[in-house]
Design a protein around this motif. Structure first.
Motif, mmCIF file in Angstrom:
data_model
loop_
_atom_site.group_PDB
_atom_site.id
_atom_site.type_symbol
_atom_site.label_atom_id
_atom_site.label_comp_id
_atom_site.label_asym_id
_atom_site.label_seq_id
_atom_site.Cartn_x
_atom_site.Cartn_y
_atom_site.Cartn_z
ATOM 1 N N MET A 175 -29.400 45.709 42.131
ATOM 2 C CA MET A 175 -29.292 44.936 40.917
ATOM 3 C C MET A 175 -28.078 45.396 40.117
ATOM 4 O O MET A 175 -27.404 44.575 39.526
ATOM 5 C CB MET A 175 -30.563 45.057 40.081
ATOM 6 N N SER A 176 -27.767 46.678 40.118
ATOM 7 C CA SER A 176 -26.615 47.159 39.367
ATOM 8 C C SER A 176 -25.315 46.642 39.963
ATOM 9 O O SER A 176 -24.357 46.406 39.236
ATOM 10 C CB SER A 176 -26.616 48.679 39.304
ATOM 11 N N ILE A 177 -25.276 46.430 41.279
ATOM 12 C CA ILE A 177 -24.083 45.881 41.914
ATOM 13 C C ILE A 177 -23.839 44.469 41.407
ATOM 14 O O ILE A 177 -22.714 44.095 41.097
ATOM 15 C CB ILE A 177 -24.226 45.891 43.448
ATOM 16 N N CYS A 178 -24.900 43.700 41.317
ATOM 17 C CA CYS A 178 -24.793 42.327 40.829
ATOM 18 C C CYS A 178 -24.292 42.310 39.385
ATOM 19 O O CYS A 178 -23.406 41.530 39.040
ATOM 20 C CB CYS A 178 -26.141 41.637 40.938
ATOM 21 N N LEU A 179 -24.814 43.172 38.559
ATOM 22 C CA LEU A 179 -24.393 43.219 37.162
ATOM 23 C C LEU A 179 -22.946 43.655 37.034
ATOM 24 O O LEU A 179 -22.197 43.120 36.219
ATOM 25 C CB LEU A 179 -25.303 44.146 36.366
ATOM 26 N N MET A 180 -22.516 44.620 37.859
ATOM 27 C CA MET A 180 -21.122 45.045 37.820
ATOM 28 C C MET A 180 -20.202 43.917 38.263
ATOM 29 O O MET A 180 -19.140 43.702 37.683
ATOM 30 C CB MET A 180 -20.915 46.284 38.704
ATOM 31 N N THR B 225 -28.227 39.713 31.359
ATOM 32 C CA THR B 225 -29.424 40.423 31.814
ATOM 33 C C THR B 225 -30.544 39.412 31.979
ATOM 34 O O THR B 225 -30.601 38.393 31.289
ATOM 35 C CB THR B 225 -29.859 41.508 30.814
ATOM 36 N N LYS B 226 -31.419 39.719 32.900
ATOM 37 C CA LYS B 226 -32.545 38.821 33.164
ATOM 38 C C LYS B 226 -33.746 39.685 33.510
ATOM 39 O O LYS B 226 -33.654 40.610 34.303
ATOM 40 C CB LYS B 226 -32.187 37.899 34.323
ATOM 41 N N GLU B 227 -34.865 39.380 32.911
ATOM 42 C CA GLU B 227 -36.096 40.086 33.234
ATOM 43 C C GLU B 227 -36.884 39.234 34.212
ATOM 44 O O GLU B 227 -36.995 38.021 34.058
ATOM 45 C CB GLU B 227 -36.912 40.325 31.980
ATOM 46 N N TYR B 228 -37.393 39.874 35.237
ATOM 47 C CA TYR B 228 -38.142 39.153 36.255
ATOM 48 C C TYR B 228 -39.307 40.019 36.715
ATOM 49 O O TYR B 228 -39.142 41.208 36.957
ATOM 50 C CB TYR B 228 -37.234 38.820 37.446
ATOM 51 N N ILE B 229 -40.464 39.437 36.831
ATOM 52 C CA ILE B 229 -41.649 40.157 37.319
ATOM 53 C C ILE B 229 -42.052 39.534 38.642
ATOM 54 O O ILE B 229 -42.325 38.341 38.722
ATOM 55 C CB ILE B 229 -42.805 40.081 36.305
ATOM 56 N N LEU C 220 -35.168 41.604 43.884
ATOM 57 C CA LEU C 220 -33.720 41.670 43.700
ATOM 58 C C LEU C 220 -33.065 40.335 44.043
ATOM 59 O O LEU C 220 -32.184 39.853 43.320
ATOM 60 C CB LEU C 220 -33.132 42.789 44.557
ATOM 61 N N THR C 221 -33.506 39.710 45.100
ATOM 62 C CA THR C 221 -32.975 38.398 45.490
ATOM 63 C C THR C 221 -33.238 37.362 44.403
ATOM 64 O O THR C 221 -32.356 36.563 44.057
ATOM 65 C CB THR C 221 -33.597 37.943 46.819
ATOM 66 N N GLN C 222 -34.433 37.364 43.846
ATOM 67 C CA GLN C 222 -34.781 36.400 42.806
ATOM 68 C C GLN C 222 -33.980 36.639 41.524
ATOM 69 O O GLN C 222 -33.521 35.691 40.882
ATOM 70 C CB GLN C 222 -36.277 36.447 42.503
ATOM 71 N N VAL C 223 -33.793 37.897 41.150
ATOM 72 C CA VAL C 223 -33.016 38.213 39.946
ATOM 73 C C VAL C 223 -31.565 37.789 40.126
ATOM 74 O O VAL C 223 -30.953 37.227 39.220
ATOM 75 C CB VAL C 223 -33.119 39.718 39.611
ATOM 76 N N LYS C 224 -31.011 38.032 41.302
ATOM 77 C CA LYS C 224 -29.635 37.600 41.574
ATOM 78 C C LYS C 224 -29.503 36.084 41.455
ATOM 79 O O LYS C 224 -28.546 35.582 40.872
ATOM 80 C CB LYS C 224 -29.197 38.038 42.968
ATOM 81 N N ARG C 225 -30.465 35.367 41.993
ATOM 82 C CA ARG C 225 -30.430 33.906 41.924
ATOM 83 C C ARG C 225 -30.493 33.426 40.478
ATOM 84 O O ARG C 225 -29.723 32.559 40.058
ATOM 85 C CB ARG C 225 -31.588 33.305 42.721
ATOM 86 N N LEU C 226 -31.386 34.017 39.687
ATOM 87 C CA LEU C 226 -31.509 33.632 38.283
ATOM 88 C C LEU C 226 -30.238 33.954 37.493
ATOM 89 O O LEU C 226 -29.782 33.154 36.668
ATOM 90 C CB LEU C 226 -32.714 34.324 37.651
ATOM 91 N N ILE D 93 -25.085 32.408 34.870
ATOM 92 C CA ILE D 93 -23.636 32.589 34.787
ATOM 93 C C ILE D 93 -22.911 31.288 35.108
ATOM 94 O O ILE D 93 -21.927 30.940 34.455
ATOM 95 C CB ILE D 93 -23.185 33.725 35.714
ATOM 96 N N GLY D 94 -23.410 30.570 36.094
ATOM 97 C CA GLY D 94 -22.809 29.280 36.420
ATOM 98 C C GLY D 94 -22.870 28.324 35.253
ATOM 99 O O GLY D 94 -21.907 27.610 34.954
ATOM 100 N N THR D 95 -23.974 28.306 34.556
ATOM 101 C CA THR D 95 -24.123 27.454 33.370
ATOM 102 C C THR D 95 -23.167 27.895 32.277
ATOM 103 O O THR D 95 -22.522 27.071 31.623
ATOM 104 C CB THR D 95 -25.570 27.506 32.849
#
Length: 69
Positions: A1-6, A23-27, A44-50, A55-57
């Motif tokens: 997740m930190s790689i995605c944020l960086m 940032t996005k919170e996901y359970i 991690l896959t779901q958080v990246k997608r969200l 970001i696209g928006t």
């Protein structure tokens, strides 16, 4: 997740020369068949997608057309 944020942080710096953080919170609701590893990977896959959707928006909303480009 930190790689995605960086990566997202770097993309924002390059595109607009300003720092942006997303940032996005996901359970993740694990099933009985999930292991710790699969739970982590699925979450991690779901958080990246969200995050990519958010970001696209954001980028789409900030896009400007200048000189037909």
């Amino acid at each position: 997740m930190s790689i995605c944020l960086m990566l997202l942080h770097f993309a924002a710096l390059c595109a607009y020369a300003e720092s942006m953080s997303f940032t996005k919170e996901y359970i993740y609701q694990a099933s009985e068949q999930d292991s710790k590893v699969t739970c982590r990977n699925n979450a991690l896959t779901q958080v990246k997608r969200l995050l990519l959707e958010e970001i696209g928006t954001y980028i789409e909303g900030r896009t400007e057309v200048k000189n037909m480009q």
